[in-house]
Scaffold this motif. Structure first.
Motif, PDB file in Angstrom:
ATOM      1  N   PRO A   3     -11.617   7.730  -5.807  1.00  0.00           N
ATOM      2  CA  PRO A   3     -10.842   7.178  -6.842  1.00  0.00           C
ATOM      3  C   PRO A   3      -9.827   8.531  -6.928  1.00  0.00           C
ATOM      4  N   ASP A   4      -9.695   9.613  -6.312  1.00  0.00           N
ATOM      5  CA  ASP A   4      -8.901  10.778  -6.483  1.00  0.00           C
ATOM      6  C   ASP A   4      -7.750  11.021  -5.468  1.00  0.00           C
ATOM      7  N   VAL A   5      -7.829  10.162  -4.468  1.00  0.00           N
ATOM      8  CA  VAL A   5      -6.857  10.057  -3.297  1.00  0.00           C
ATOM      9  C   VAL A   5      -5.406   9.586  -3.676  1.00  0.00           C
ATOM     10  N   LYS A   6      -4.409  10.253  -3.043  1.00  0.00           N
ATOM     11  CA  LYS A   6      -2.971   9.900  -3.443  1.00  0.00           C
ATOM     12  C   LYS A   6      -2.589   9.355  -2.079  1.00  0.00           C
ATOM     13  N   TYR A   7      -1.898   7.837  -2.360  1.00  0.00           N
ATOM     14  CA  TYR A   7      -1.629   7.202  -1.152  1.00  0.00           C
ATOM     15  C   TYR A   7      -0.006   7.599  -0.897  1.00  0.00           C
ATOM     16  N   PRO A   8       0.412   7.341   0.139  1.00  0.00           N
ATOM     17  CA  PRO A   8       1.716   7.640   0.699  1.00  0.00           C
ATOM     18  C   PRO A   8       2.676   6.700   0.014  1.00  0.00           C
ATOM     19  N   ALA A   9       3.967   7.311  -0.582  1.00  0.00           N
ATOM     20  CA  ALA A   9       4.751   6.382  -1.402  1.00  0.00           C
ATOM     21  C   ALA A   9       5.337   4.999  -0.604  1.00  0.00           C
ATOM     22  N   ALA A  10       5.285   5.099   0.660  1.00  0.00           N
ATOM     23  CA  ALA A  10       5.780   4.040   1.117  1.00  0.00           C
ATOM     24  C   ALA A  10       4.714   2.724   1.665  1.00  0.00           C
ATOM     25  N   GLN A  11       3.350   3.020   1.201  1.00  0.00           N
ATOM     26  CA  GLN A  11       2.262   2.137   1.418  1.00  0.00           C
ATOM     27  C   GLN A  11       2.233   1.364   0.360  1.00  0.00           C
ATOM     28  N   ILE A  12       1.854   0.000   0.612  1.00  0.00           N
ATOM     29  CA  ILE A  12       2.046  -1.123  -0.478  1.00  0.00           C
ATOM     30  C   ILE A  12       0.614  -0.999  -1.079  1.00  0.00           C
ATOM     31  N   PRO A  13       0.833  -0.835  -2.488  1.00  0.00           N
ATOM     32  CA  PRO A  13      -0.659  -0.556  -3.204  1.00  0.00           C
ATOM     33  C   PRO A  13      -1.505  -1.761  -3.120  1.00  0.00           C
ATOM     34  N   LEU A  14      -2.784  -1.582  -2.880  1.00  0.00           N
ATOM     35  CA  LEU A  14      -3.704  -2.582  -2.961  1.00  0.00           C
ATOM     36  C   LEU A  14      -3.555  -3.711  -3.729  1.00  0.00           C
ATOM     37  N   LYS A  15      -3.370  -3.251  -5.354  1.00  0.00           N
ATOM     38  CA  LYS A  15      -3.295  -4.422  -6.336  1.00  0.00           C
ATOM     39  C   LYS A  15      -2.119  -5.143  -6.049  1.00  0.00           C
ATOM     40  N   LYS A  16      -1.152  -4.919  -5.120  1.00  0.00           N
ATOM     41  CA  LYS A  16      -0.083  -5.737  -4.992  1.00  0.00           C
ATOM     42  C   LYS A  16      -0.014  -6.734  -3.866  1.00  0.00           C
ATOM     43  N   LEU A  17      -1.210  -6.726  -3.128  1.00  0.00           N
ATOM     44  CA  LEU A  17      -1.411  -7.611  -2.080  1.00  0.00           C
ATOM     45  C   LEU A  17      -2.309  -8.688  -2.536  1.00  0.00           C
ATOM     46  N   LYS A  18      -2.146  -9.920  -2.036  1.00  0.00           N
ATOM     47  CA  LYS A  18      -2.842 -10.853  -2.277  1.00  0.00           C
ATOM     48  C   LYS A  18      -4.146 -11.020  -1.537  1.00  0.00           C
ATOM     49  N   LEU A  19      -5.245 -10.691  -1.726  1.00  0.00           N
ATOM     50  CA  LEU A  19      -6.212 -10.330  -0.706  1.00  0.00           C
ATOM     51  C   LEU A  19      -7.167 -11.618  -0.639  1.00  0.00           C
ATOM     52  N   MET A  20      -7.533 -11.995   0.841  1.00  0.00           N
ATOM     53  CA  MET A  20      -8.548 -13.048   1.106  1.00  0.00           C
ATOM     54  C   MET A  20      -9.903 -12.210   1.370  1.00  0.00           C
ATOM     55  N   THR A  21     -10.953 -12.487   0.697  1.00  0.00           N
ATOM     56  CA  THR A  21     -12.175 -11.793   1.013  1.00  0.00           C
ATOM     57  C   THR A  21     -13.478 -12.542   1.428  1.00  0.00           C
ATOM     58  N   MET A  22     -14.251 -11.962   2.165  1.00  0.00           N
ATOM     59  CA  MET A  22     -15.515 -12.832   2.533  1.00  0.00           C
ATOM     60  C   MET A  22     -16.717 -11.994   2.255  1.00  0.00           C
ATOM     61  N   GLU A  23     -17.783 -12.465   1.910  1.00  0.00           N
ATOM     62  CA  GLU A  23     -18.934 -11.954   1.778  1.00  0.00           C
ATOM     63  C   GLU A  23     -19.803 -11.383   2.724  1.00  0.00           C
ATOM     64  N   PRO A  24     -20.210 -10.014   3.149  1.00  0.00           N
ATOM     65  CA  PRO A  24     -20.944  -9.740   4.465  1.00  0.00           C
ATOM     66  C   PRO A  24     -21.768 -10.881   5.048  1.00  0.00           C
ATOM     67  N   ALA A  25     -22.723 -11.555   4.340  1.00  0.00           N
ATOM     68  CA  ALA A  25     -23.511 -12.414   4.682  1.00  0.00           C
ATOM     69  C   ALA A  25     -22.739 -13.743   5.355  1.00  0.00           C
ATOM     70  N   GLU A  26     -21.508 -14.059   4.601  1.00  0.00           N
ATOM     71  CA  GLU A  26     -20.913 -15.169   5.349  1.00  0.00           C
ATOM     72  C   GLU A  26     -20.208 -14.860   6.583  1.00  0.00           C
ATOM     73  N   ALA A  27     -19.496 -13.452   6.748  1.00  0.00           N
ATOM     74  CA  ALA A  27     -19.068 -12.893   7.828  1.00  0.00           C
ATOM     75  C   ALA A  27     -20.182 -12.895   8.975  1.00  0.00           C
ATOM     76  N   LYS A  28     -21.458 -12.673   8.600  1.00  0.00           N
ATOM     77  CA  LYS A  28     -22.433 -12.701   9.709  1.00  0.00           C
ATOM     78  C   LYS A  28     -22.581 -14.067  10.039  1.00  0.00           C
ATOM     79  N   LYS A  29     -22.724 -15.199   9.166  1.00  0.00           N
ATOM     80  CA  LYS A  29     -22.794 -16.407   9.826  1.00  0.00           C
ATOM     81  C   LYS A  29     -21.550 -17.087  10.408  1.00  0.00           C
TER      82      LYS A  29
END
Length: 297
Positions: free
Chosen positions: A256-282
Motif C-alpha cells: 500500500p505504500d508504493v508510489k507509481y510512475p506518473a505516466a502509468q495508468i492507475p489500476l482503478k481506471k482500468l476495466k479489469l477482467m478477472t478469473m479465479e485461480p481454480a478456474e484458471a487451472k481448469k
C-alpha cells in the motif's frame, strides 16, 4: 527489459549480504511448472520458491500438498486480490494482458477499440503477433478469459489470421517496437509501459470489454531444501523496497505504500477482467490444446 528488472531485484537483495545470493534464471511459467513436476516425479527437490504468472499452478500444488503456508512479512496489509485467503501464496506482481500497436504502422482510424476488432482480416499476412499459451502463463490465463468472454470461435477467427507466433507476451512487444508486426493480440502491459517511456513507437490498447488482469503469485515448496532462506528472500521481495522496484517498471503490486510512475495508468481506471485461480487451472489444458490444434504450433 524484463531481465534488467529482475536483475535489479537480485542486485538490490545481494547488496544486503545476508549470507546467500540471488542468481537470476528466467524462463516461461509453463516450462518452470513442468520442470518442477518432472523433478518431483524423480524425487528431486532443488527449488525453494515458485513464482509464475499462472495462478492455476498454485491451486494444483496446494491440492497436492506441495506448498507450505507462509505469508511474507507485511503482506497481511495487501488487498485481497494480492493474497491467497488460505495463506499458501501471495501475489508478487500483477499486470494487464493488453493488445498494442506500432503507431508508425497503424493509422489512427484503424486502431482497434474492441478485442473483436483484432479479428479483422486486415491484420492477417503477418501483421499480427501472438504469444503461445503453453510457454507463457500470462497468455494462458489471458486467453482463458477471452475464450470465456467470446467463446472458442474467438480463437478460431484469430488463428485464421495466421499471426506470427512467439514464445511469451514479452516477446510480442519486441516485434511491435521493431515494426516487424503492426499489432499484437495480447502483451504484458508493464513491458509496453517501459518501452513507451523509452520513446519506442508502441501504444497499449484498452478494449471496451476490459483487459485480463494477470496476477503472478509466489509460494514456498514444502520440500524446499533451504526453507529459512526461502522465507527471508520472500520477506524481502514483498518489502517496500522490492515492491517499489517493480512498480517503477510498470507493474502493479500489493504494497500500500508504493508510489507509481506518473505516466502509468492507475489500476482503478482500468476495466479489469478477472478469473479465479481454480478456474484458471481448469481452463489451462483445454486452452493450450486448442491453441496447438488451431494455430498448428
Amino acid at each position: 527489459d524484463v531481465y534488467k528488472r529482475q536483475q535489479e531485484l537480485c542486485n538490490a537483495f545481494n547488496a544486503k549480504k545476508v549470507g546467500f545470493d540471488c542468481v537470476l534464471h528466467r524462463s516461461g511459467s509453463g516450462k518452470l511448472f513442468k520442470r518442477w513436476l518432472q523433478e518431483a516425479k524423480s524425487n528431486i527437490f532443488e527449488a525453494d520458491i515458485l513464482h509464475t504468472s499462472n495462478s492455476g499452478h498454485f491451486v494444483s500444488l496446494q491440492k497436492e500438498g506441495a506448498l507450505i503456508k507462509y505469508r511474507p512479512k507485511g503482506a497481511d496489509r495487501f488487498p485481497s486480490t494480492f493474497k491467497d485467503a488460505d495463506g499458501y501464496w501471495s501475489v508478487l506482481r500483477a499486470f494487464a494482458y493488453v493488445p498494442a500497436y506500432n503507431k508508425t504502422k497503424v493509422k489512427a482510424g484503424d486502431v482497434p477499440t474492441s478485442w473483436l476488432d483484432l479479428l479483422d482480416p486486415k491484420w492477417g499476412g503477418g501483421k499480427m503477433v501472438q504469444a503461445h499459451p503453453s510457454y507463457s502463463g500470462s497468455v494462458s490465463v489471458g486467453m482463458s478469459m477471452l475464450v470465456k468472454k467470446f467463446g472458442w470461435e474467438y480463437m478460431d477467427k484469430l488463428a485464421a489470421l495466421k499471426p506470427r507466433i512467439v514464445q511469451s507476451a514479452v516477446d510480442t512487444t519486441t516485434y511491435i517496437v521493431r515494426g516487424e508486426s503492426h499489432v499484437t493480440s495480447g502483451s504484458a502491459s508493464y513491458n509496453n509501459f517501459v518501452a513507451a517511456q523509452k520513446g519506442e513507437p508502441i501504444v497499449m490498447i484498452s478494449p471496451k470489454e476490459g483487459v485480463p488482469f494477470i496476477t503472478s503469485p509466489q509460494a514456498i515448496f514444502k520440500k524446499a531444501p533451504h526453507p529459512n532462506a526461502a522465507k527471508l528472500f520472500s520477506d524481502w521481495l514483498f518489502s517496500l523496497e522490492a515492491q517499489q522496484i517493480l512498480a517503477n517498471r510498470g507493474l502493479y503490486v500489493g504494497h500500500p505504500d508504493v508510489k507509481y510512475p506518473a505516466a502509468q495508468i492507475p489500476l482503478k481506471k482500468l476495466k479489469l477482467m478477472t478469473m479465479e485461480p481454480a478456474e484458471a487451472k481448469k481452463m489451462r489444458k483445454p486452452v493450450r490444446k486448442a491453441f496447438r490444434e488451431k494455430f498448428g504450433v
